[in-house]
Design an enzyme around this catalytic site. Structure first.
Site, PDB file in Angstrom:
ATOM      1  N   LYS A  43     -53.397  -8.640 -58.463  1.00  0.00           N
ATOM      2  CA  LYS A  43     -53.783  -9.635 -57.477  1.00  0.00           C
ATOM      3  C   LYS A  43     -54.717 -10.655 -58.125  1.00  0.00           C
ATOM      4  CE  LYS A  43     -54.923  -8.441 -53.333  1.00  0.00           C
ATOM      5  NZ  LYS A  43     -55.431  -7.714 -52.118  1.00  0.00           N
ATOM      6  N   GLU A  50     -48.481   6.187 -47.152  1.00  0.00           N
ATOM      7  CA  GLU A  50     -48.789   5.189 -48.183  1.00  0.00           C
ATOM      8  C   GLU A  50     -49.467   5.881 -49.352  1.00  0.00           C
ATOM      9  OE1 GLU A  50     -50.470   0.943 -47.594  1.00  0.00           O
ATOM     10  OE2 GLU A  50     -52.175   2.086 -48.364  1.00  0.00           O
ATOM     11  N   GLU A  91     -65.273  -3.453 -56.201  1.00  0.00           N
ATOM     12  CA  GLU A  91     -64.755  -4.640 -55.527  1.00  0.00           C
ATOM     13  C   GLU A  91     -64.769  -4.433 -54.018  1.00  0.00           C
ATOM     14  OE1 GLU A  91     -62.019  -7.472 -53.771  1.00  0.00           O
ATOM     15  OE2 GLU A  91     -61.779  -5.292 -53.809  1.00  0.00           O
ATOM     16  N   HIS A  92     -64.438  -3.225 -53.585  1.00  0.00           N
ATOM     17  CA  HIS A  92     -64.440  -2.888 -52.160  1.00  0.00           C
ATOM     18  C   HIS A  92     -65.856  -2.989 -51.594  1.00  0.00           C
ATOM     19  CE1 HIS A  92     -62.924  -0.908 -48.540  1.00  0.00           C
ATOM     20  NE2 HIS A  92     -64.048  -0.201 -48.539  1.00  0.00           N
ATOM     21  N   HIS A 111     -48.605   0.561 -55.236  1.00  0.00           N
ATOM     22  CA  HIS A 111     -48.533   1.056 -53.853  1.00  0.00           C
ATOM     23  C   HIS A 111     -47.084   1.386 -53.505  1.00  0.00           C
ATOM     24  CE1 HIS A 111     -52.333  -1.446 -52.602  1.00  0.00           C
ATOM     25  NE2 HIS A 111     -52.559  -0.629 -53.610  1.00  0.00           N
ATOM     26  N   ASP A 116     -49.567   2.985 -42.973  1.00  0.00           N
ATOM     27  CA  ASP A 116     -50.668   3.570 -43.751  1.00  0.00           C
ATOM     28  C   ASP A 116     -51.552   4.470 -42.900  1.00  0.00           C
ATOM     29  OD1 ASP A 116     -51.802   1.585 -42.211  1.00  0.00           O
ATOM     30  OD2 ASP A 116     -53.064   0.785 -43.811  1.00  0.00           O
ATOM     31  N   ALA A 127     -61.805  -0.871 -58.388  1.00  0.00           N
ATOM     32  CA  ALA A 127     -61.507  -1.109 -56.964  1.00  0.00           C
ATOM     33  C   ALA A 127     -62.665  -0.666 -56.063  1.00  0.00           C
ATOM     34  CB  ALA A 127     -60.217  -0.398 -56.563  1.00  0.00           C
ATOM     35  N   LEU A 174     -46.929  16.217 -55.143  1.00  0.00           N
ATOM     36  CA  LEU A 174     -47.690  15.673 -56.267  1.00  0.00           C
ATOM     37  C   LEU A 174     -48.374  16.783 -57.066  1.00  0.00           C
ATOM     38  CD1 LEU A 174     -49.039  12.567 -54.374  1.00  0.00           C
ATOM     39  CD2 LEU A 174     -47.706  12.464 -56.500  1.00  0.00           C
ATOM     40  N   ARG A 216     -56.409  10.809 -46.667  1.00  0.00           N
ATOM     41  CA  ARG A 216     -57.065  10.586 -45.388  1.00  0.00           C
ATOM     42  C   ARG A 216     -56.059  10.176 -44.329  1.00  0.00           C
ATOM     43  NH1 ARG A 216     -54.908   6.477 -44.339  1.00  0.00           N
ATOM     44  NH2 ARG A 216     -55.366   4.317 -44.835  1.00  0.00           N
TER      45      ARG A 216
HETATM   46  P1  GTP Z   1     -52.647  -4.238 -44.938  1.00  0.00           P
HETATM   47  O1  GTP Z   1     -52.467  -2.755 -44.913  1.00  0.00           O
HETATM   48  O2  GTP Z   1     -52.566  -4.835 -43.583  1.00  0.00           O
HETATM   49  O3  GTP Z   1     -53.857  -4.656 -45.714  1.00  0.00           O
HETATM   50  O4  GTP Z   1     -51.405  -4.874 -45.654  1.00  0.00           O
HETATM   51  P2  GTP Z   1     -50.471  -4.244 -46.774  1.00  0.00           P
HETATM   52  O5  GTP Z   1     -50.123  -2.854 -46.383  1.00  0.00           O
HETATM   53  O6  GTP Z   1     -49.377  -5.200 -47.025  1.00  0.00           O
HETATM   54  O7  GTP Z   1     -51.475  -4.253 -47.983  1.00  0.00           O
HETATM   55  P3  GTP Z   1     -51.386  -3.784 -49.492  1.00  0.00           P
HETATM   56  O8  GTP Z   1     -50.271  -2.848 -49.778  1.00  0.00           O
HETATM   57  O9  GTP Z   1     -51.498  -4.989 -50.350  1.00  0.00           O
HETATM   58  O10 GTP Z   1     -52.787  -2.995 -49.588  1.00  0.00           O
HETATM   59  C1  GTP Z   1     -53.019  -1.858 -48.862  1.00  0.00           C
HETATM   60  C2  GTP Z   1     -54.303  -1.156 -49.334  1.00  0.00           C
HETATM   61  O11 GTP Z   1     -54.522  -1.330 -50.735  1.00  0.00           O
HETATM   62  C3  GTP Z   1     -55.581  -1.649 -48.725  1.00  0.00           C
HETATM   63  O12 GTP Z   1     -55.806  -1.029 -47.486  1.00  0.00           O
HETATM   64  C4  GTP Z   1     -56.617  -1.216 -49.762  1.00  0.00           C
HETATM   65  O13 GTP Z   1     -56.873   0.180 -49.691  1.00  0.00           O
HETATM   66  C5  GTP Z   1     -55.892  -1.460 -51.044  1.00  0.00           C
HETATM   67  N1  GTP Z   1     -56.125  -2.823 -51.558  1.00  0.00           N
HETATM   68  C6  GTP Z   1     -55.272  -3.871 -51.493  1.00  0.00           C
HETATM   69  N2  GTP Z   1     -55.798  -4.963 -52.054  1.00  0.00           N
HETATM   70  C7  GTP Z   1     -57.031  -4.614 -52.497  1.00  0.00           C
HETATM   71  C8  GTP Z   1     -58.096  -5.323 -53.167  1.00  0.00           C
HETATM   72  O14 GTP Z   1     -58.008  -6.512 -53.468  1.00  0.00           O
HETATM   73  N3  GTP Z   1     -59.223  -4.621 -53.460  1.00  0.00           N
HETATM   74  C9  GTP Z   1     -59.386  -3.308 -53.153  1.00  0.00           C
HETATM   75  N4  GTP Z   1     -60.526  -2.713 -53.482  1.00  0.00           N
HETATM   76  N5  GTP Z   1     -58.408  -2.611 -52.510  1.00  0.00           N
HETATM   77  C10 GTP Z   1     -57.257  -3.246 -52.181  1.00  0.00           C
HETATM   78 MG    MG Z   2     -51.754  -1.249 -45.711  1.00  0.00          MG
END
Ligand code: GTP
Ligand code: MG
Length: 242
Positions: free
Chosen positions: A149, A176, A191-192, A157, A109, A188, A58, A80
């Site tokens: 979302k 990830e 929101e977090h 992602h 991740d 974000a 990157l 991280r």
């Molecule tokens: P998990 O890792 O189990 O949550 O499932 P996933 O890998 O399918 O999730 P996804 O790719 O949707 O999201 C992974 C990461 O994106 C999360 O760990 C957060 O860092 C970030 N993220 C996803 N949705 C949100 C959200 O609604 N708000 C914020 N602030 N961060 C989000």
């Molecule tokens: Mg994830």
């Protein structure tokens, strides 16, 4: 080299810390198996290598843009490794076995990089150029920019698999990467913070969530307008208004 800022969201991998943490973890039916602690540390070292491989790629892309177009697409990066506690906690929540094989097979991740770009065009330019590189694979894409979302969250992602070369050969390791603009990151973060504010009354939480959704839409409009100014002064075609 260009002046790239990479924020380390945790300090570098420390085997001693991992050992201490794993030894103190009670899995309910006993301690984390001592014979797996060494393997855990080895695995984390591979994830750390994968994270460095991708962040270097990157940085090189960002440098190239700077040289060719006098424009830095990447504002800054954060990276991280998931902590021992978060790794085991996530496996537990998903009802998966707490073993090395289970981490390797189920968690994508453990190594994470957040790429905060100046404009939305930069998000797609940087991610497309990275995805096209022949030595890495794209394992999964979730485009929450094209399809935000329900709560208003936007980011792109991508899970990559990158080979990490050790004395034992190549280890294809997932990383990830979350690509987003400064505005998306600004949103974000708040929101977090709200998500973890469980001590607020439900009515106030609901009110804040609604306001945040409005903010997400406003930020999106501001971004399109600023993107268009940026495109115009750089001679690129305009983005469609939303
Ligand atoms: P998990 O890792 O189990 O949550 O499932 P996933 O890998 O399918 O999730 P996804 O790719 O949707 O999201 C992974 C990461 O994106 C999360 O760990 C957060 O860092 C970030 N993220 C996803 N949705 C949100 C959200 O609604 N708000 C914020 N602030 N961060 C989000
Ligand atoms: Mg994830």
């Amino acid at each position: 080299r260009g002046a790239n800022v990479i924020l380390e969201r945790h300090s570098r991998l420390s085997s001693n810390e991992i050992k201490t943490r794993l030894k103190s973890i009670d899995l309910g039916d006993g301690r984390f198996p001592t014979e797996q602690i060494g393997e855990f540390i080895d695995l984390m070292q591979v994830y750390e290598g994968a994270m460095y491989e991708i962040s270097t790629k990157l940085e090189i892309l960002d440098d190239e843009f700077q040289v060719r177009f006098s424009h830095d697409p990447i504002h800054h990066m954060e990276r991280r490794l998931k902590s021992v506690n978060s790794i085991l906690g996530k496996l537990e929540r998903k009802g998966l076995p707490l073993t090395i094989a289970s981490i390797r097979d189920n968690l994508f991740d453990v190594a994470g990089i957040r790429v905060i770009c100046n404009y939305r065009d930069d998000v797609y330019a940087v991610s497309n150029y990275l995805s096209a590189q022949s030595d890495i694979q794209v394992l999964r894409v979730k485009d929450y920019i094209k399809n935000p979302k329900q709560n208003g969250y936007r980011s792109l992602h991508v899970i990559y698999a990158v080979p990490v070369f050790l004395s034992s050969g190549a280890h294809h390791t997932p990383v990830e990467v979350q690509f987003r603009t400064i505005a998306m990151d600004y949103w974000a973060s708040l929101e977090h913070a709200l998500r973890y504010k469980t001590d607020l009354p439900d009515t106030r939480l609901a009110e804040h969530s609604q306001t945040l959704l409005d903010c997400a839409r406003s930020l999106q409009n501001i971004e399109v307008q600023m993107q268009n100014i940026h495109r115009d002064i750089n001679g690129a075609p305009r983005a469609e208004e939303t």
